[in-house]
Design a protein around this motif. Sequence first.
Motif, PDB file in Angstrom:
ATOM      1  N   ASN A 131       0.843  -1.205   0.000  1.00 24.16           N
ATOM      2  CA  ASN A 131       0.000   0.000   0.000  1.00 24.16           C
ATOM      3  C   ASN A 131       0.875   1.250   0.000  1.00 24.16           C
ATOM      4  OD1 ASN A 131      -2.373  -1.516   0.105  1.00 24.16           O
ATOM      5  ND2 ASN A 131      -2.669  -1.225   2.301  1.00 24.16           N
ATOM      6  N   ILE A 136      -0.932  -0.566  -6.403  1.00 20.93           N
ATOM      7  CA  ILE A 136      -2.389  -0.559  -6.320  1.00 20.93           C
ATOM      8  C   ILE A 136      -3.066  -1.033  -7.603  1.00 20.93           C
ATOM      9  CG2 ILE A 136      -2.479   1.200  -4.519  1.00 20.93           C
ATOM     10  CD1 ILE A 136      -3.021   3.258  -6.711  1.00 20.93           C
ATOM     11  N   SER A 155      -6.105  -2.760   5.756  1.00 17.43           N
ATOM     12  CA  SER A 155      -6.671  -2.425   4.457  1.00 17.43           C
ATOM     13  C   SER A 155      -5.749  -2.887   3.341  1.00 17.43           C
ATOM     14  CB  SER A 155      -6.866  -0.909   4.365  1.00 17.43           C
ATOM     15  OG  SER A 155      -7.398  -0.557   3.105  1.00 17.43           O
ATOM     16  N   GLU A 157      -5.284  -2.147  -0.713  1.00 18.19           N
ATOM     17  CA  GLU A 157      -5.672  -1.233  -1.787  1.00 18.19           C
ATOM     18  C   GLU A 157      -5.145  -1.790  -3.100  1.00 18.19           C
ATOM     19  OE1 GLU A 157      -7.430   1.459  -1.018  1.00 18.19           O
ATOM     20  OE2 GLU A 157      -7.120   1.500   1.146  1.00 18.19           O
ATOM     21  N   ALA A 177     -10.158  -2.580  -0.746  1.00 13.79           N
ATOM     22  CA  ALA A 177     -10.610  -1.557  -1.686  1.00 13.79           C
ATOM     23  C   ALA A 177     -10.046  -1.941  -3.044  1.00 13.79           C
ATOM     24  CB  ALA A 177     -10.139  -0.184  -1.257  1.00 13.79           C
ATOM     25  N   ALA A 183      -6.683   5.509  -5.117  1.00 12.49           N
ATOM     26  CA  ALA A 183      -6.233   4.847  -3.908  1.00 12.49           C
ATOM     27  C   ALA A 183      -4.883   5.386  -3.463  1.00 12.49           C
ATOM     28  CB  ALA A 183      -6.143   3.346  -4.158  1.00 12.49           C
TER      29      ALA A 183
END
Length: 188
Positions: A131, A136, A155, A157, A177, A183
Amino acid sequence: SAGQIMANTSLLYPAGRVRLVAEQGVALGERGLIDVSGRRLNLAGATVDVAGGEVQVVARAGDVDLRAGSRIDVSAGNGLAGAGGIGILASGMARLAGELQGAGPDAASAGSFALTADTLDDFTALHRRLNAGGFIHRRSIETLSGDLLHAAGESIEAQQLTLVASGGSLTVAGRIAASSASAPGARS
């Protein structure tokens, strides 16, 4: 290609390709740097952007160890042509404590990351590094015998994500996500 590889130096191949293949283990030491980032060039008065390159690390019968302080950079660099990718294959453990850079001008041109390993030492820390490093666009992580746990409060991404725990379990409690063009890590 070698029996075992320990790289603790700088390998600078702008927009190039580096492939480290060992019958046993591959380690990138604390001062190890592989930089195949993209570039913006001026050729005879014309601006040319060259995309980031590719890094492949293969340990046919051993571990891959990217030690803390090491860095692999496949980012777009100062260009706009996009980032490259990292591919890692470890028949043993993957220990990926080094910095990974793959930022691109936008999410669709950001870096890609693929890992297949028997086991992965720290799934959460790897995704934090990915990330932060701007990977991403595409991520693929497969363990052959270990579990993958995406913990609550964490998280991932990525526009495209593949997670496989072939010989273990996959638990997803955190946020994923998978479609944001803006992002974290995307440059504009």
